[in-house]
Write a protein that holds these residues in place. Structure first.
Motif, PDB file in Angstrom:
ATOM      1  N   ILE A 268     -20.006  -0.324  -4.655  1.00  0.00           N
ATOM      2  CA  ILE A 268     -19.179  -0.527  -5.748  1.00  0.00           C
ATOM      3  C   ILE A 268     -18.696   0.226  -6.402  1.00  0.00           C
ATOM      4  CG2 ILE A 268     -18.549  -2.138  -7.690  1.00  0.00           C
ATOM      5  CD1 ILE A 268     -20.623  -4.013  -6.954  1.00  0.00           C
TER       6      ILE A 268
ATOM      7  N   SER B  65     -25.985  -2.042  -3.550  1.00  0.00           N
ATOM      8  CA  SER B  65     -24.618  -2.556  -3.940  1.00  0.00           C
ATOM      9  C   SER B  65     -23.981  -1.740  -4.898  1.00  0.00           C
ATOM     10  CB  SER B  65     -24.770  -4.129  -4.607  1.00  0.00           C
ATOM     11  OG  SER B  65     -25.490  -4.892  -3.475  1.00  0.00           O
TER      12      SER B  65
ATOM     13  N   TYR C 206     -21.609  -8.931 -10.192  1.00  0.00           N
ATOM     14  CA  TYR C 206     -21.666  -9.116  -8.860  1.00  0.00           C
ATOM     15  C   TYR C 206     -23.011  -8.902  -8.398  1.00  0.00           C
ATOM     16  CZ  TYR C 206     -19.784  -8.528  -3.967  1.00  0.00           C
ATOM     17  OH  TYR C 206     -19.692  -8.649  -2.686  1.00  0.00           O
TER      18      TYR C 206
ATOM     19  N   TYR D 168     -11.250  -6.327  -8.122  1.00  0.00           N
ATOM     20  CA  TYR D 168     -12.182  -7.652  -8.278  1.00  0.00           C
ATOM     21  C   TYR D 168     -11.882  -8.650  -7.300  1.00  0.00           C
ATOM     22  CZ  TYR D 168     -13.943 -11.613 -10.826  1.00  0.00           C
ATOM     23  OH  TYR D 168     -14.747 -12.694 -11.207  1.00  0.00           O
TER      24      TYR D 168
ATOM     25  N   LEU E 187     -13.755  -7.993  -4.118  1.00  0.00           N
ATOM     26  CA  LEU E 187     -15.277  -8.009  -4.000  1.00  0.00           C
ATOM     27  C   LEU E 187     -15.452  -9.473  -3.992  1.00  0.00           C
ATOM     28  CD1 LEU E 187     -16.402  -5.379  -6.647  1.00  0.00           C
ATOM     29  CD2 LEU E 187     -16.899  -5.512  -4.273  1.00  0.00           C
TER      30      LEU E 187
ATOM     31  N   SER F 231     -19.681  -4.918 -11.680  1.00  0.00           N
ATOM     32  CA  SER F 231     -20.811  -4.600 -10.751  1.00  0.00           C
ATOM     33  C   SER F 231     -22.046  -5.350 -11.257  1.00  0.00           C
ATOM     34  CB  SER F 231     -21.246  -3.003 -10.769  1.00  0.00           C
ATOM     35  OG  SER F 231     -21.511  -2.698 -12.256  1.00  0.00           O
TER      36      SER F 231
END
Length: 634
Positions: free
Chosen positions: A568, A564, A625, A533, A536, A622
């Protein structure tokens, strides 16, 4: 606005970035506190198993503390790196190095204090549940609640010192002179990731060496295996993505070009963190799978043992009184039983590691009648009947009817004329095959045993208890479990073993390891997800700029989301798959050395459990994000 308010507002405005770090730190404090709660419990010394768990937990406290130190140090370093631009602006506005250092120090201590308070409050709220579960899992009486002054002081003191030292240590990360570099922050252009073919080959060789050495030298295997894993992420994976990038058939399809090109950069940037997560996950998987394998082996041992109680004597004079005490104990408990005795001696067979039991046919008659096995039949001279289970037969592939077996001490050549297969291990001597011979041949061999080795000859008194022979694994409240555990505690001059007591001893040990391991595995799993985390989050701004530019030239939100999502997923699940393979390979290599029956099923179950937990983290991270990336799409 005072300086403290400024620092507080900084933490408040960066709450999303700090959330995973705060949560992981609080969880670490909670686990540390709950272990301390158990260690300092006033009733824990009253049982032997409680004392053993207390000792294991004290060791785990050190492990947690060392891991917490490394985790907090790495997390703080990542946050400072992500905030370089912010520090550059503050420097231009006139902030001195001392003020920046003070700002970082106050922020760290603020988060540390909140983590300590939150972790201990969570530990206090869950203390009743924790003590109840711990007592039940390790099989001791209920542990009552108490006010844990020592646990509180230890936790507060340890973690306050930890955050204080790391906050002071991280001040060296800030360099006031490189203002331009600070302003660029993470926006500096990245160099194209490169990988060396030779170093990649070295990584493969190290992994192969680790596999080869795992059952010979565990230290060497660990060093080569971990080194090979490091090169796997820093070199081999980068090389693979560079090769994939050269494939036009693959890259010129849909959005493959975007995510394959980006993955080479992301793998290279995150190689160290992926390496750390893989090592941590592998350790957790191996520990969990090993405990499950030991538990499975314990259950198999119980079901393969046909004898509830064995009292094996090499000195019949000393054993007569103890044998009477066992019978008296069973009578007091109202347990119906039958007994018989056997005579045998332990020998070594050429080309075979486990011992074999040589037994006269008269003793085997008692066993065959009690277990309803086929009769040995008529024998003469050096003829023998081999009695073994399917599992034992797997260890002796060359043994069977019409084969010859050479035994040592005393030396003799036995001719096997018959083989009796059983579903249980019927030799009264544990972990040995049974060879039945005539009484005259047995006496002839027995005479050749040196006088100082007369302890090789064993007289086994077997107690058959119908009420305990239903084939079901006993629970902790069952009579076989309780009486068996009590009998194995007796101090005798000979060997007293009980099926329920042996099972119970292993059951308590694995329960203790499970109890300790669950918290450690949970802690490492949460921290591993937090590592990913952090990375990212620190790359979010760069990805937002990249996708904003690409959306202006036609990239759609759905295509960005798919690209993406794949990137991830690769980052989250690659360590799980690598660690599962490593665990499977390592435990299969050491299975025979550790005397484990089956390791594949426990490894798959343990890996699946970590995969499910990681999938939950992945979905949470995800989703958030990609939502943030969509906001910058045109």
């Amino acid at each position: 606005m005072s300086f403290r308010q400024f620092a507080f507002n900084n933490v408040k405005r960066n709450a999303r970035a700090y959330f995973a770090y705060f949560l992981s730190s609080s969880f670490m404090v909670m686990v540390f506190f709950t272990y301390a709660l158990f260690i300092f419990h006033p009733d824990i010394d009253k049982t032997e198993i409680g004392s053993n768990v207390q000792m294991v937990m004290q060791i785990m406290e050190y492990v947690i503390y060392i891991f917490a130190f490394l985790f907090v140090l790495y997390s703080i370093g990542s946050f400072l790196k992500a905030r370089n631009k912010e520090f550059g602006i503050l420097t231009i506005l006139g902030a001195t190095q001392g003020q920046l250092s003070k700002l970082v120090f106050v922020e760290n201590m603020l988060i540390g204090a909140l983590s300590i308070i939150t972790g201990m409050l969570a530990g206090m709220l869950l203390s009743k549940l924790f003590l109840t579960l711990s007592a039940r899992m390790i099989g001791i009486e209920q542990l009552g609640l108490y006010f844990p002054v020592k646990a509180l002081l230890l936790t507060v003191g340890s973690f306050f010192l930890l955050f204080l030292v790391i906050s002071a240590f991280t001040l060296v990360f800030i360099n006031r002179n490189r203002v331009l570099e600070l302003l660029k922050g993470s926006n500096k252009p990245k160099k194209e990731p490169k990988a060396s073919i030779l170093v990649s080959l070295l990584g493969i060789l190290l992994l192969a060496a680790g596999y080869y050495e795992v059952d010979k030298s565990l230290t060497l295997a660990a060093v080569t295996g971990i080194s090979g894993t490091y090169f796997f992420f820093t070199q081999i994976t980068v090389l693979v993505f560079r090769l994939l990038k050269k494939s036009r058939r693959l890259t010129w399809r849909g959005t493959n070009l975007i995510w394959i090109s980006e993955m080479a950069y992301k793998i290279k940037d995150n190689a160290r963190i992926l390496f750390m997560v893989t090592v941590v996950t592998s350790i957790c998987c191996m520990a969990v799978a090993f405990i499950m394998s030991v538990n499975l082996r314990n259950q198999n041992m119980y079901t393969a043992d046909p004898y509830p109680i064995r009292y094996i004597m090499n000195d019949t004079k000393l054993g007569a009184g103890e044998l009477q005490s066992i019978e008296q104990k069973l009578s007091e408990e109202g347990i119906q039983y039958q007994t018989f005795s056997t005579e045998s001696y332990i020998a070594k067979a050429a080309g075979r590691k486990p011992d074999v039991s040589i037994m006269p046919v008269e003793s085997y008659i008692h066993i065959s009648q009690a277990l309803k096995l086929p009769a040995a039949g008529s024998l003469e001279g050096n003829q023998a009947v081999l009695v073994q289970s399917d599992k034992e037969a797997g260890n002796n592939p060359g043994w069977g009817k019409n084969t010859s077996v050479k035994i040592n001490n005393p030396e003799a050549q036995l001719q096997i004329v018959k083989e009796i297969r059983t579903d249980k291990e019927v030799s009264p001597m544990p972990n040995s095959n049974l060879l039945i011979v005539t009484r005259s041949f047995f006496e002839e061999l027995k005479k050749q045993i040196p006088e100082n080795k007369n302890f090789w000859v064993m007289n086994a008194n077997i107690f058959m208890i119908p009420a305990w022979s239903n084939g079901m694994i006993p629970g902790r409240n069952d009579q076989e479990y309780k009486v068996g555990m009590e009998l194995v505690q007796w101090k005798t001059s000979n060997l007293l073993t009980t099926r329920g007591g042996t099972y119970g001893s292993y059951d308590q040990s694995t329960s203790m390891m499970s109890f300790v391991g669950i918290f450690i595995a949970s802690l490492l799993s949460v921290c591993s997800a937090s590592f990913l985390y952090f990375k990212l989050h620190s790359e979010l701004r760069q990805d937002q700029q990249m996708y904003n530019s690409m959306s202006k030239i036609g990239l759609r939100s759905s295509e960005m989301g798919k690209s993406s999502f794949i990137q991830i997923a690769v980052l989250f699940f690659t360590p799980i798959f690598v660690s599962a393979i490593q665990t499977l390979v390592v435990l299969n290599r050491v299975r025979e050395v550790l005397d484990l029956d089956d390791v594949n099923q426990p490894v798959l179950i343990a890996s699946a459990a970590f995969l499910i937990i990681q999938a939950l983290y992945f979905l949470l991270v995800s989703t958030r994000y990609i939502q943030k990336l969509k906001r910058v799409m045109v």
